[in-house]
Motif scaffolding. Structure first.
Motif, PDB file in Angstrom:
ATOM      1  N   ARG A 252      -1.651  63.164  67.535  1.00  8.78           N
ATOM      2  CA  ARG A 252      -0.316  63.119  68.119  1.00  8.78           C
ATOM      3  C   ARG A 252      -0.034  61.728  68.663  1.00  8.78           C
ATOM      4  O   ARG A 252      -0.938  60.944  68.900  1.00  8.78           O
ATOM      5  CB  ARG A 252      -0.203  64.161  69.238  1.00  8.78           C
ATOM      6  N   LEU A 253       1.240  61.431  68.860  1.00  7.52           N
ATOM      7  CA  LEU A 253       1.639  60.132  69.371  1.00  7.52           C
ATOM      8  C   LEU A 253       1.940  60.232  70.858  1.00  7.52           C
ATOM      9  O   LEU A 253       2.547  61.186  71.316  1.00  7.52           O
ATOM     10  CB  LEU A 253       2.868  59.613  68.615  1.00  7.52           C
ATOM     11  N   ALA A 254       1.485  59.234  71.613  1.00  4.38           N
ATOM     12  CA  ALA A 254       1.678  59.242  73.056  1.00  4.38           C
ATOM     13  C   ALA A 254       2.045  57.843  73.518  1.00  4.38           C
ATOM     14  O   ALA A 254       1.685  56.856  72.870  1.00  4.38           O
ATOM     15  CB  ALA A 254       0.399  59.711  73.752  1.00  4.38           C
ATOM     16  N   PRO A 255       2.793  57.722  74.622  1.00  4.76           N
ATOM     17  CA  PRO A 255       3.147  56.394  75.136  1.00  4.76           C
ATOM     18  C   PRO A 255       1.909  55.583  75.499  1.00  4.76           C
ATOM     19  O   PRO A 255       0.899  56.126  75.928  1.00  4.76           O
ATOM     20  CB  PRO A 255       3.990  56.722  76.381  1.00  4.76           C
ATOM     21  N   ILE A 256       2.003  54.279  75.307  1.00  2.00           N
ATOM     22  CA  ILE A 256       0.900  53.389  75.675  1.00  2.00           C
ATOM     23  C   ILE A 256       0.880  53.230  77.188  1.00  2.00           C
ATOM     24  O   ILE A 256       1.876  52.842  77.783  1.00  2.00           O
ATOM     25  CB  ILE A 256       1.080  52.013  75.006  1.00  2.00           C
ATOM     26  N   PRO A 257      -0.237  53.519  77.848  1.00  2.00           N
ATOM     27  CA  PRO A 257      -0.319  53.320  79.302  1.00  2.00           C
ATOM     28  C   PRO A 257      -0.053  51.858  79.656  1.00  2.00           C
ATOM     29  O   PRO A 257      -0.517  50.951  78.951  1.00  2.00           O
ATOM     30  CB  PRO A 257      -1.759  53.721  79.629  1.00  2.00           C
ATOM     31  N   PRO A 258       0.684  51.590  80.735  1.00  2.01           N
ATOM     32  CA  PRO A 258       1.020  50.201  81.092  1.00  2.01           C
ATOM     33  C   PRO A 258      -0.201  49.302  81.257  1.00  2.01           C
ATOM     34  O   PRO A 258      -0.185  48.154  80.819  1.00  2.01           O
ATOM     35  CB  PRO A 258       1.789  50.358  82.410  1.00  2.01           C
ATOM     36  N   LEU A 259      -1.274  49.805  81.892  1.00  4.32           N
ATOM     37  CA  LEU A 259      -2.453  48.969  82.095  1.00  4.32           C
ATOM     38  C   LEU A 259      -3.103  48.619  80.763  1.00  4.32           C
ATOM     39  O   LEU A 259      -3.553  47.480  80.557  1.00  4.32           O
ATOM     40  CB  LEU A 259      -3.459  49.668  83.001  1.00  4.32           C
ATOM     41  N   LEU A 260      -3.167  49.565  79.841  1.00  4.43           N
ATOM     42  CA  LEU A 260      -3.728  49.297  78.519  1.00  4.43           C
ATOM     43  C   LEU A 260      -2.887  48.265  77.781  1.00  4.43           C
ATOM     44  O   LEU A 260      -3.422  47.355  77.136  1.00  4.43           O
ATOM     45  CB  LEU A 260      -3.827  50.592  77.713  1.00  4.43           C
ATOM     46  N   ALA A 261      -1.560  48.397  77.878  1.00  4.17           N
ATOM     47  CA  ALA A 261      -0.678  47.431  77.222  1.00  4.17           C
ATOM     48  C   ALA A 261      -0.881  46.032  77.796  1.00  4.17           C
ATOM     49  O   ALA A 261      -0.916  45.035  77.056  1.00  4.17           O
ATOM     50  CB  ALA A 261       0.785  47.869  77.383  1.00  4.17           C
ATOM     51  N   MET A 262      -1.031  45.946  79.120  1.00  5.85           N
ATOM     52  CA  MET A 262      -1.242  44.633  79.735  1.00  5.85           C
ATOM     53  C   MET A 262      -2.606  44.065  79.362  1.00  5.85           C
ATOM     54  O   MET A 262      -2.740  42.862  79.118  1.00  5.85           O
ATOM     55  CB  MET A 262      -1.095  44.720  81.256  1.00  5.85           C
ATOM     56  N   LEU A 263      -3.632  44.903  79.319  1.00  2.00           N
ATOM     57  CA  LEU A 263      -4.953  44.443  78.912  1.00  2.00           C
ATOM     58  C   LEU A 263      -4.917  43.896  77.492  1.00  2.00           C
ATOM     59  O   LEU A 263      -5.496  42.835  77.205  1.00  2.00           O
ATOM     60  CB  LEU A 263      -5.960  45.591  79.020  1.00  2.00           C
ATOM     61  N   ARG A 264      -4.239  44.601  76.605  1.00  5.85           N
ATOM     62  CA  ARG A 264      -4.139  44.124  75.220  1.00  5.85           C
ATOM     63  C   ARG A 264      -3.389  42.790  75.149  1.00  5.85           C
ATOM     64  O   ARG A 264      -3.763  41.891  74.397  1.00  5.85           O
ATOM     65  CB  ARG A 264      -3.449  45.178  74.358  1.00  5.85           C
ATOM     66  N   ALA A 265      -2.331  42.678  75.950  1.00  9.39           N
ATOM     67  CA  ALA A 265      -1.572  41.421  75.968  1.00  9.39           C
ATOM     68  C   ALA A 265      -2.436  40.282  76.504  1.00  9.39           C
ATOM     69  O   ALA A 265      -2.386  39.151  75.997  1.00  9.39           O
ATOM     70  CB  ALA A 265      -0.311  41.582  76.821  1.00  9.39           C
ATOM     71  N   TYR A 266      -3.236  40.579  77.515  1.00  6.79           N
ATOM     72  CA  TYR A 266      -4.124  39.562  78.093  1.00  6.79           C
ATOM     73  C   TYR A 266      -5.163  39.094  77.072  1.00  6.79           C
ATOM     74  O   TYR A 266      -5.368  37.889  76.874  1.00  6.79           O
ATOM     75  CB  TYR A 266      -4.808  40.153  79.324  1.00  6.79           C
ATOM     76  N   LEU A 267      -5.793  40.042  76.388  1.00  8.49           N
ATOM     77  CA  LEU A 267      -6.794  39.687  75.382  1.00  8.49           C
ATOM     78  C   LEU A 267      -6.162  38.941  74.213  1.00  8.49           C
ATOM     79  O   LEU A 267      -6.771  38.033  73.637  1.00  8.49           O
ATOM     80  CB  LEU A 267      -7.505  40.953  74.886  1.00  8.49           C
ATOM     81  N   GLU A 268      -4.940  39.313  73.872  1.00  5.60           N
ATOM     82  CA  GLU A 268      -4.239  38.602  72.804  1.00  5.60           C
ATOM     83  C   GLU A 268      -3.936  37.166  73.204  1.00  5.60           C
ATOM     84  O   GLU A 268      -4.080  36.237  72.402  1.00  5.60           O
ATOM     85  CB  GLU A 268      -2.943  39.330  72.463  1.00  5.60           C
ATOM     86  N   SER A 269      -3.547  36.964  74.460  1.00  3.24           N
ATOM     87  CA  SER A 269      -3.266  35.607  74.930  1.00  3.24           C
ATOM     88  C   SER A 269      -4.524  34.749  74.899  1.00  3.24           C
ATOM     89  O   SER A 269      -4.465  33.550  74.601  1.00  3.24           O
ATOM     90  CB  SER A 269      -2.683  35.643  76.350  1.00  3.24           C
ATOM     91  N   ILE A 270      -5.673  35.343  75.195  1.00  2.00           N
ATOM     92  CA  ILE A 270      -6.930  34.599  75.142  1.00  2.00           C
ATOM     93  C   ILE A 270      -7.292  34.285  73.697  1.00  2.00           C
ATOM     94  O   ILE A 270      -7.779  33.191  73.386  1.00  2.00           O
ATOM     95  CB  ILE A 270      -8.050  35.407  75.818  1.00  2.00           C
ATOM     96  N   ALA A 271      -7.045  35.237  72.796  1.00  2.08           N
ATOM     97  CA  ALA A 271      -7.362  35.016  71.387  1.00  2.08           C
ATOM     98  C   ALA A 271      -6.551  33.866  70.802  1.00  2.08           C
ATOM     99  O   ALA A 271      -6.995  33.188  69.868  1.00  2.08           O
ATOM    100  CB  ALA A 271      -7.108  36.291  70.587  1.00  2.08           C
ATOM    101  N   LEU A 272      -5.363  33.641  71.360  1.00  2.00           N
ATOM    102  CA  LEU A 272      -4.512  32.554  70.862  1.00  2.00           C
ATOM    103  C   LEU A 272      -4.937  31.201  71.404  1.00  2.00           C
ATOM    104  O   LEU A 272      -4.457  30.174  70.934  1.00  2.00           O
ATOM    105  CB  LEU A 272      -3.045  32.823  71.251  1.00  2.00           C
ATOM    106  N   VAL A 273      -5.828  31.209  72.407  1.00  2.00           N
ATOM    107  CA  VAL A 273      -6.316  29.950  72.967  1.00  2.00           C
ATOM    108  C   VAL A 273      -7.351  29.376  72.011  1.00  2.00           C
ATOM    109  O   VAL A 273      -8.385  29.979  71.765  1.00  2.00           O
ATOM    110  CB  VAL A 273      -6.960  30.173  74.351  1.00  2.00           C
ATOM    111  N   ALA A 274      -7.054  28.227  71.461  1.00  5.76           N
ATOM    112  CA  ALA A 274      -7.972  27.572  70.526  1.00  5.76           C
ATOM    113  C   ALA A 274      -7.869  26.081  70.716  1.00  5.76           C
ATOM    114  O   ALA A 274      -6.893  25.565  71.265  1.00  5.76           O
ATOM    115  CB  ALA A 274      -7.635  27.950  69.084  1.00  5.76           C
ATOM    116  N   ASP A 275      -8.889  25.400  70.278  1.00  8.30           N
ATOM    117  CA  ASP A 275      -8.863  23.942  70.369  1.00  8.30           C
ATOM    118  C   ASP A 275      -7.697  23.401  69.562  1.00  8.30           C
ATOM    119  O   ASP A 275      -7.370  23.899  68.480  1.00  8.30           O
ATOM    120  CB  ASP A 275     -10.168  23.350  69.825  1.00  8.30           C
ATOM    121  N   ALA A 276      -7.042  22.360  70.080  1.00 11.30           N
ATOM    122  CA  ALA A 276      -5.910  21.755  69.385  1.00 11.30           C
ATOM    123  C   ALA A 276      -6.367  21.259  68.029  1.00 11.30           C
ATOM    124  O   ALA A 276      -7.346  20.553  67.898  1.00 11.30           O
ATOM    125  CB  ALA A 276      -5.345  20.609  70.212  1.00 11.30           C
ATOM    126  N   ASP A 277      -5.653  21.687  66.968  1.00 14.70           N
ATOM    127  CA  ASP A 277      -6.036  21.271  65.617  1.00 14.70           C
ATOM    128  C   ASP A 277      -5.162  20.134  65.103  1.00 14.70           C
ATOM    129  O   ASP A 277      -5.202  19.795  63.927  1.00 14.70           O
ATOM    130  CB  ASP A 277      -5.944  22.470  64.650  1.00 14.70           C
TER     131      ASP A 277
END
Length: 478
Positions: A252-277
């Motif tokens: 079944r489909l359920a709303p994403i909990p706010p804390l989980l959504a923020m955690l995913r956004a935080y991890l995504e922001s870290i994943a985008l951190v890379a050395d300048a190419d």
């Protein structure tokens, strides 16, 4: 025979000592200093001619963020960028498993880190079960009792590990009184309950290298990173934060909990951190390094950050006159690396483990010769003021910088009038005056309700911010 010593190179400008509001403001002032020096220098300056020094590696995280935001290329000399350090990568692996239980790569990294009695043979047997049953590794661990070849100790350790993960996530629901209420609380809890904190504290006590001594500080800085993210998080930039749907275990489909959504956004922001190419080989990049690594090097422009008691001089040097003198020598090394331009900075508040704490300016700043140094207290400067205008400089430090007897003891924690997350949300309206523990006082411009309720606030010090009320820690003052 007598020799008269003299210099053949004209002297540079007087060193500038700057006081910032907090570590983010300090990093912005450093990037402004680098850009301004590069643009206004009489002789051409490239990024390779500039460096930023700090006493401990944990200070690099905010500086790296500021340089990336400013589009200034940088490299970490004789060190590793913050999110690539071993202890930080291990903590992030735990958080990735919390955000996505099917992340087998991250789970394999931390299943026995630190050691908890789940050896390689036990892991291989659980992986075999996961492969044959076609389930994620964590789900196979839930059925570890069915694996005949596992020892009783391994089964018990695996069960405890699974229970720990479920305790952080509310068995995947992110609901319940035992589940953390904010991102920084979750990060701190993971670091503590996983055993990483105790492991690296023991390592720092047993080890003699500077890297081992700093590992616990880097974990504390990760908590501060999470707190900064939730303070600055803009829901408009992350559609997943708003009412949506996520596949639940039963299909079944359920709303994403706010804390989980923020955690995913935080991890995504870290994943985008890379050395300048896109480092221009003609200009190079700004060098970030510790004062220990700076010995023997020279740069045309240097910024030294974190001139505060407990950082420089470091808290570990407070009990020994010999170690205190070594800290003073380190500062002298940093000063003498600058050929023409030097900026020395401290912050009035610095975030320690996610909590802003009042700092005490380093005694070394007071020891600088007043006739050869400029001072600029920008801690209370308005956001629209020119940080390097004519009235931003003084010849002496403000007399109220320290009170009598303030040098000793622990810096006082910044008090919050309402530490609850978003309790003021229901009473906020456009025009309300509010206070934020990091951004100071401001005026509410607009408030939107519903899931992910947020307020747009015009702060005196940092301009306009959009904050999620559940995590914003705003308190109403008028």
């Amino acid at each position: 025979k007598h020799k008269d010593l003299f210099t053949s190179t004209p002297g540079g400008e007087k060193p500038l000592v700057v006081t910032a509001r907090d570590e983010q403001h300090e990093a912005v002032l450093v990037t402004d200093f680098l850009r301004r020096t590069r643009q206004e220098s009489e002789s051409p300056l490239g990024w390779r001619d500039m460096a930023v020094f700090y006493r401990t590696n944990s200070l690099s995280r905010v500086m790296e963020d500021a340089l990336r935001s400013a589009g200034i290329p940088y490299t970490i000399a004789r060190g590793t960028s913050f999110f690539e350090r071993e202890e930080v990568r291990n903590a992030l692996a735990y958080l990735r498993v919390v955000a996505n239980p099917a992340d087998d790569v991250s789970l394999a990294r931390i299943i026995n880190t630190p050691s908890r009695g789940i050896g390689d043979t036990s892991v291989e047997r659980v992986q075999t079960l996961a492969s044959t049953s076609g389930t994620p590794l964590l789900e196979a661990m839930r059925s570890a009792s069915e694996i005949a070849d596992l020892s009783a100790r391994a089964r018990s350790s695996i069960a405890s590990f699974v229970a720990m993960i479920d305790g952080w996530t509310g068995a995947g629901t992110f609901m319940g009184s035992q589940v953390s209420s904010s991102l920084s609380d979750l990060v701190e809890r993971v670091i503590r309950e996983s055993g990483l904190e105790a492991h690296y504290l023991a390592l720092s006590k047993a080890g003699k290298s500077e890297a081992d001594l700093e590992r616990p500080e880097n974990l504390s800085e990760l908590v501060s990173s999470a707190r900064q993210f939730e303070n600055e998080f803009d829901p408009d930039s992350d559609p997943a934060f708003f009412p949506g749907a996520d596949a639940a275990r039963d299909g079944r489909l359920a709303p994403i909990p706010p804390l989980l959504a923020m955690l995913r956004a935080y991890l995504e922001s870290i994943a985008l951190v890379a050395d300048a190419d896109a480092v221009d080989p003609e200009q190079g990049s700004v060098t970030l390094m510790t004062l220990h690594a700076a010995k023997g090097l020279e740069f045309k422009a240097v910024a030294i950050i974190g001139l505060e008691e407990g950082l420089l001089p470091h808290s570990r040097a407070q009990t020994s006159d010999a170690e205190l003198e070594e800290e003073r020598r380190l500062f002298f090394v940093g000063i003498t690396r600058a050929m023409r331009h030097l900026q020395i900075s401290s912050s009035r508040y610095r975030t320690i483990r996610g909590i802003p704490e009042r700092t005490i300016q380093s005694r070394f700043i007071e020891e600088l010769p007043r006739e050869h140094v400029r001072f600029s207290d920008q801690a209370d400067l308005m956001a629209d003021a020119d940080p390097f205008g004519d009235d931003a400089f003084v010849d002496e430090l403000p007399t109220s910088r320290h009170g009598a007897g303030q040098r000793t003891g622990t810096p006082a924690t910044l008090r919050q009038s309402d530490p609850a997350h978003g309790r003021a949300a229901g009473t906020l309206t456009a025009g309300s005056l509010v206070r934020h523990p990091q951004f100071g006082e401001g005026k509410v411009l607009s408030v939107t309700g519903g899931l992910g309720a947020r307020a747009t606030v015009q702060f005196k010090s940092v301009g306009t911010k959009t904050l999620v009320l559940q995590y914003a820690r705003l308190s109403r003052i008028g």
